[in-house]
Design a protein around this motif. Structure first.
Motif, PDB file in Angstrom:
ATOM      1  N   GLY A 338       0.784  -0.784   0.140  1.00  0.00           N
ATOM      2  CA  GLY A 338      -0.023   0.032   0.114  1.00  0.00           C
ATOM      3  C   GLY A 338       0.849   1.267   0.380  1.00  0.00           C
ATOM      4  N   LEU A 339       2.267   1.046   0.641  1.00  0.00           N
ATOM      5  CA  LEU A 339       2.577   2.533   0.735  1.00  0.00           C
ATOM      6  C   LEU A 339       3.848   3.275  -0.916  1.00  0.00           C
ATOM      7  N   ALA A 340       3.350   1.769  -1.614  1.00  0.00           N
ATOM      8  CA  ALA A 340       4.131   1.652  -3.256  1.00  0.00           C
ATOM      9  C   ALA A 340       3.211   2.657  -3.869  1.00  0.00           C
ATOM     10  N   ASP A 341       1.793   2.858  -3.394  1.00  0.00           N
ATOM     11  CA  ASP A 341       1.137   3.802  -4.556  1.00  0.00           C
ATOM     12  C   ASP A 341       0.344   4.912  -3.283  1.00  0.00           C
ATOM     13  N   ARG A 342       1.187   6.242  -3.445  1.00  0.00           N
ATOM     14  CA  ARG A 342       0.708   6.951  -2.929  1.00  0.00           C
ATOM     15  C   ARG A 342      -1.015   7.400  -2.860  1.00  0.00           C
ATOM     16  N   ASP A 343      -1.057   7.516  -3.705  1.00  0.00           N
ATOM     17  CA  ASP A 343      -2.573   7.672  -3.969  1.00  0.00           C
ATOM     18  C   ASP A 343      -3.651   6.923  -2.884  1.00  0.00           C
ATOM     19  N   ARG A 344      -3.028   5.662  -2.898  1.00  0.00           N
ATOM     20  CA  ARG A 344      -4.059   5.011  -1.807  1.00  0.00           C
ATOM     21  C   ARG A 344      -3.837   4.795  -0.657  1.00  0.00           C
ATOM     22  N   TRP A 345      -3.114   6.089  -0.395  1.00  0.00           N
ATOM     23  CA  TRP A 345      -2.766   5.990   0.969  1.00  0.00           C
ATOM     24  C   TRP A 345      -3.904   6.135   2.239  1.00  0.00           C
ATOM     25  N   SER A 346      -4.970   6.757   1.842  1.00  0.00           N
ATOM     26  CA  SER A 346      -5.515   7.001   2.549  1.00  0.00           C
ATOM     27  C   SER A 346      -6.825   5.259   2.940  1.00  0.00           C
ATOM     28  N   ASP A 347      -6.854   5.138   1.655  1.00  0.00           N
ATOM     29  CA  ASP A 347      -7.205   3.740   1.648  1.00  0.00           C
ATOM     30  C   ASP A 347      -6.468   2.549   2.631  1.00  0.00           C
ATOM     31  N   LEU A 348      -5.279   2.832   2.439  1.00  0.00           N
ATOM     32  CA  LEU A 348      -4.284   2.095   3.711  1.00  0.00           C
ATOM     33  C   LEU A 348      -4.425   2.814   4.749  1.00  0.00           C
ATOM     34  N   ALA A 349      -4.195   3.477   5.174  1.00  0.00           N
ATOM     35  CA  ALA A 349      -5.085   4.260   6.724  1.00  0.00           C
ATOM     36  C   ALA A 349      -6.462   2.949   7.465  1.00  0.00           C
ATOM     37  N   GLY A 350      -7.320   3.199   6.106  1.00  0.00           N
ATOM     38  CA  GLY A 350      -8.674   2.754   6.526  1.00  0.00           C
ATOM     39  C   GLY A 350      -8.728   1.435   6.467  1.00  0.00           C
ATOM     40  N   ALA A 351      -7.385   0.713   5.891  1.00  0.00           N
ATOM     41  CA  ALA A 351      -7.875  -1.233   5.835  1.00  0.00           C
ATOM     42  C   ALA A 351      -7.228  -1.092   6.828  1.00  0.00           C
ATOM     43  N   VAL A 352      -6.365  -0.321   7.986  1.00  0.00           N
ATOM     44  CA  VAL A 352      -5.348  -0.830   8.646  1.00  0.00           C
ATOM     45  C   VAL A 352      -6.406  -0.678   9.926  1.00  0.00           C
ATOM     46  N   ALA A 353      -7.019   0.564   9.942  1.00  0.00           N
ATOM     47  CA  ALA A 353      -7.903   0.772  11.378  1.00  0.00           C
ATOM     48  C   ALA A 353      -8.952  -0.112  10.880  1.00  0.00           C
ATOM     49  N   ALA A 354      -9.941  -1.270   9.813  1.00  0.00           N
ATOM     50  CA  ALA A 354     -10.964  -2.180   9.625  1.00  0.00           C
ATOM     51  C   ALA A 354     -10.035  -3.119   9.825  1.00  0.00           C
ATOM     52  N   ALA A 355      -9.089  -3.768  10.129  1.00  0.00           N
ATOM     53  CA  ALA A 355      -8.386  -4.735  10.480  1.00  0.00           C
ATOM     54  C   ALA A 355      -8.650  -4.551  12.054  1.00  0.00           C
ATOM     55  N   ARG A 356      -7.675  -3.693  12.639  1.00  0.00           N
ATOM     56  CA  ARG A 356      -7.137  -3.280  14.296  1.00  0.00           C
ATOM     57  C   ARG A 356      -9.300  -3.765  14.368  1.00  0.00           C
ATOM     58  N   SER A 357      -9.897  -3.202  14.183  1.00  0.00           N
ATOM     59  CA  SER A 357     -11.860  -3.724  13.945  1.00  0.00           C
ATOM     60  C   SER A 357     -12.570  -5.042  13.892  1.00  0.00           C
ATOM     61  N   ASP A 359     -11.971  -6.826  11.011  1.00  0.00           N
ATOM     62  CA  ASP A 359     -11.947  -7.434   9.300  1.00  0.00           C
ATOM     63  C   ASP A 359     -10.923  -7.190   8.191  1.00  0.00           C
ATOM     64  N   PRO A 360     -10.346  -7.880   8.083  1.00  0.00           N
ATOM     65  CA  PRO A 360      -9.120  -8.209   7.296  1.00  0.00           C
ATOM     66  C   PRO A 360      -8.865  -7.986   5.917  1.00  0.00           C
ATOM     67  N   ASN A 361     -10.482  -8.207   5.633  1.00  0.00           N
ATOM     68  CA  ASN A 361     -10.524  -8.017   3.882  1.00  0.00           C
ATOM     69  C   ASN A 361      -9.695  -6.945   3.473  1.00  0.00           C
ATOM     70  N   PRO A 362     -10.311  -5.458   2.848  1.00  0.00           N
ATOM     71  CA  PRO A 362      -9.105  -4.358   3.036  1.00  0.00           C
ATOM     72  C   PRO A 362      -8.039  -4.559   2.697  1.00  0.00           C
ATOM     73  N   LEU A 363      -7.514  -4.479   4.277  1.00  0.00           N
ATOM     74  CA  LEU A 363      -5.624  -4.415   3.729  1.00  0.00           C
ATOM     75  C   LEU A 363      -5.730  -5.953   3.279  1.00  0.00           C
ATOM     76  N   PHE A 364      -6.327  -7.114   3.185  1.00  0.00           N
ATOM     77  CA  PHE A 364      -6.370  -8.577   2.885  1.00  0.00           C
ATOM     78  C   PHE A 364      -5.943  -8.184   1.014  1.00  0.00           C
ATOM     79  N   ARG A 365      -6.524  -7.115   0.365  1.00  0.00           N
ATOM     80  CA  ARG A 365      -6.628  -6.684  -1.214  1.00  0.00           C
ATOM     81  C   ARG A 365      -5.730  -5.935  -1.355  1.00  0.00           C
TER      82      ARG A 365
END
Length: 513
Positions: A338-357, A359-365
């Motif tokens: 996720g860090l390799a794609d600057r345009d997806r940094w916001s999506d990455l942060a949301g995926a990390v938060a979802a996994a902490r809650s 839901d691993p699916n957004p991060l696994f993508r």
């Protein structure tokens, strides 16, 4: 033995380093018309006119002859695969090209298929080569066309290439899915045997599945593919843009075919050092710095979020997605992607938060393309391992692998163990004689090499070392963060002037963050 930098370039870098604080405070100079401003190195112009050490002139663009490729419209499919990031007003066509496989010991034998994509209708082809483990080059070119200036697309059509073994170019499919997961979810700093066993199985299965093709999946033979493509595009010289590790392929092309090299831009060259552990340490450092930069941009402590997630995954029942366990290392591998794609940094942060809650699916993508294969797409890890292991002769014994992994984990607490996985991948892979390909030629024309100061894949310091080895390199540095610098208006302006107008930037040009 590590390669040494030419003394002249070392001296020039020292001057540049001394000038850096002054230049950044001074800001940008005024650029022509409405193009983005460029910060110029105000050191004295060297005898070569400021274009590196190349004595060769920049070649004209030239006019292409007739193309022998059978192009067909593929815009709808490409936009669907990119999920809406392709421009709807840019024509997109696809084709296949047959090249020579050329396996070791069987020169000139066999056939290989290369998938190519043309984005835009500009008259001059500009070939685009991406990282071997990144988005396939065809899709990367279509995505890039959505961000480049209209003036550039009026002059060039982007020709994206799926490198041999990747994407639609006879992609490699040889590693069992379970072994892929183990190679990416293991912690080699905690124990080397599990990932090493998986690497042995992967190597054995690839040897069986690929046979003679196994040794033909490398960057050197990819340069031959590019030269065949140049001929079929009707061009006397190859004009090209490389991203990340794809830049190394173009540098090798310029060293092998300097008389056929046109205008080239290399955005984020990898570190050419033979010290693999040192290179991976630089990658881990760059990734951790990028993690902090992404968090700062988003207004949150992303490092703390990632650390809290991996701690949770390490002490509770594992989360699963698509049947795969999200271990701490697999989660970190997803964050790296996720860090390799600057345009997806916001999506990455949301995926990390979802996994902490839970839901691993957004991060696994983020990591799914590297592990999961289907009829439409091969898993990226197979082609990555085949190419990287054929490109290097470095093989470490098990005790060195274990100690080096522990050192990387100690020195880089977030990503050290994750990047150390790559030390294990090639351990059982056959080793070939010879070097991994020259990147330097004093017969090549000026080549623009762009570095990004904080890059999670090809850190800026490594790119500078690569430029130091290339007599024709003209170095442009961006003080930003992310993988590649073409999102910088300053860098894009310099690249546009170079490609379209033939204006070679001053070696040592600085672009602010």
């Amino acid at each position: 033995m590590p390669r040494r930098h030419p003394p002249r370039r070392r001296a020039r870098r020292a001057v540049l380093a001394a000038l850096l604080p002054v230049l950044v405070v001074a800001g940008c100079t005024v650029g022509p018309s409405t193009r983005p401003a460029v910060v110029q190195n105000d050191a004295p112009v060297p005898a070569d006119g400021g274009t590196g050490e190349s004595r060769q002139p920049l070649p004209p663009l030239g006019e292409p002859g007739p193309s022998s490729l059978d192009w067909s419209d593929c815009a709808a499919d490409t936009r669907q695969r990119l999920g809406g990031t392709a421009r709807p007003d840019v024509a997109v066509e696809c084709a296949y090209l047959t090249t020579t496989l050329d396996p070791p010991g069987m020169p000139g034998q066999g056939l290989s298929r290369m998938a190519v994509l043309k984005a835009g209708s500009g008259p001059v082809p500009l070939v685009v080569v991406n990282d071997v483990d990144g988005l396939p080059g065809t899709l990367y070119a279509a995505q890039l066309a959505a961000t480049l200036p209209d003036e550039l697309l009026e002059r060039f059509s982007l020709i994206g290439v799926d490198r041999r073994g990747t994407g639609g170019s006879d992609a490699v499919r040889c590693i069992p899915s379970g072994e892929r997961a183990t190679l990416l979810d293991s912690d080699p700093a905690a124990g080397i045997e599990r990932p090493l066993d998986a690497a042995r199985t992967a190597g054995q299965q690839c040897a069986i599945a690929l046979e003679d093709e196994q040794g033909a999946l490398d960057s050197e033979r990819t340069t031959s593919d590019l030269d065949t493509l140049r001929e079929h595009l009707g061009m006397d010289r190859l004009h090209a843009l490389g991203h990340g590790e794809g830049s190394r392929v173009l540098a090798m092309y310029s060293a092998r075919f300097p008389g056929k090299t046109g205008r080239m831009v290399l955005d984020g060259m990898p570190d050419p050092s033979d010290d693999q552990a040192g290179v991976l340490g630089g990658v881990a450092h760059g990734a951790e710095a990028t993690l902090d930069a992404a968090g700062e941009q988003l207004g949150r402590d992303l490092r703390a979020d990632v650390t809290a997630l991996t701690e949770r995954l390490g002490r509770t029942a594992p989360l699963t997605s698509d049947g795969y366990r999200l271990t701490p290392q697999l989660a970190l591998r997803a964050v790296l992607s996720g860090l390799a794609d600057r345009d997806r940094w916001s999506d990455l942060a949301g995926a990390v938060a979802a996994a902490r809650s839970g839901d691993p699916n957004p991060l696994f993508r983020f990591v799914r393309p590297h592990i999961v294969e289907d009829q439409a797409s091969a898993a990226r890890l197979d082609g990555t391992i085949a190419t990287r292991c054929n490109d290097t002769t470095t093989r470490l014994p098990a005790d060195r692998l274990a100690s080096t992994a522990r050192e990387l984990a100690r020195d880089h607490p977030v990503f050290g163990a994750t990047v150390a996985q790559e030390l294990v991948w090639c351990s059982p892979w056959p080793t070939r004689s010879g070097d991994s390909g020259e990147i330097a030629s004093d017969q090549a024309p000026p080549i623009v090499v762009v570095s990004t100061e904080t890059d999670p894949v090809t850190p800026g310091k490594g790119t500078v070392r690569a430029a130091d080895q290339m007599p024709s390199a003209v170095h442009v540095s961006w003080k930003g963060a992310g993988h590649g610098a073409l999102s910088s208006a300053c860098v894009t302006g310099a690249v546009h002037s170079f490609l379209v107008d033939g204006d070679v930037p001053r070696d040592g040009t600085l672009c602010p963050a």
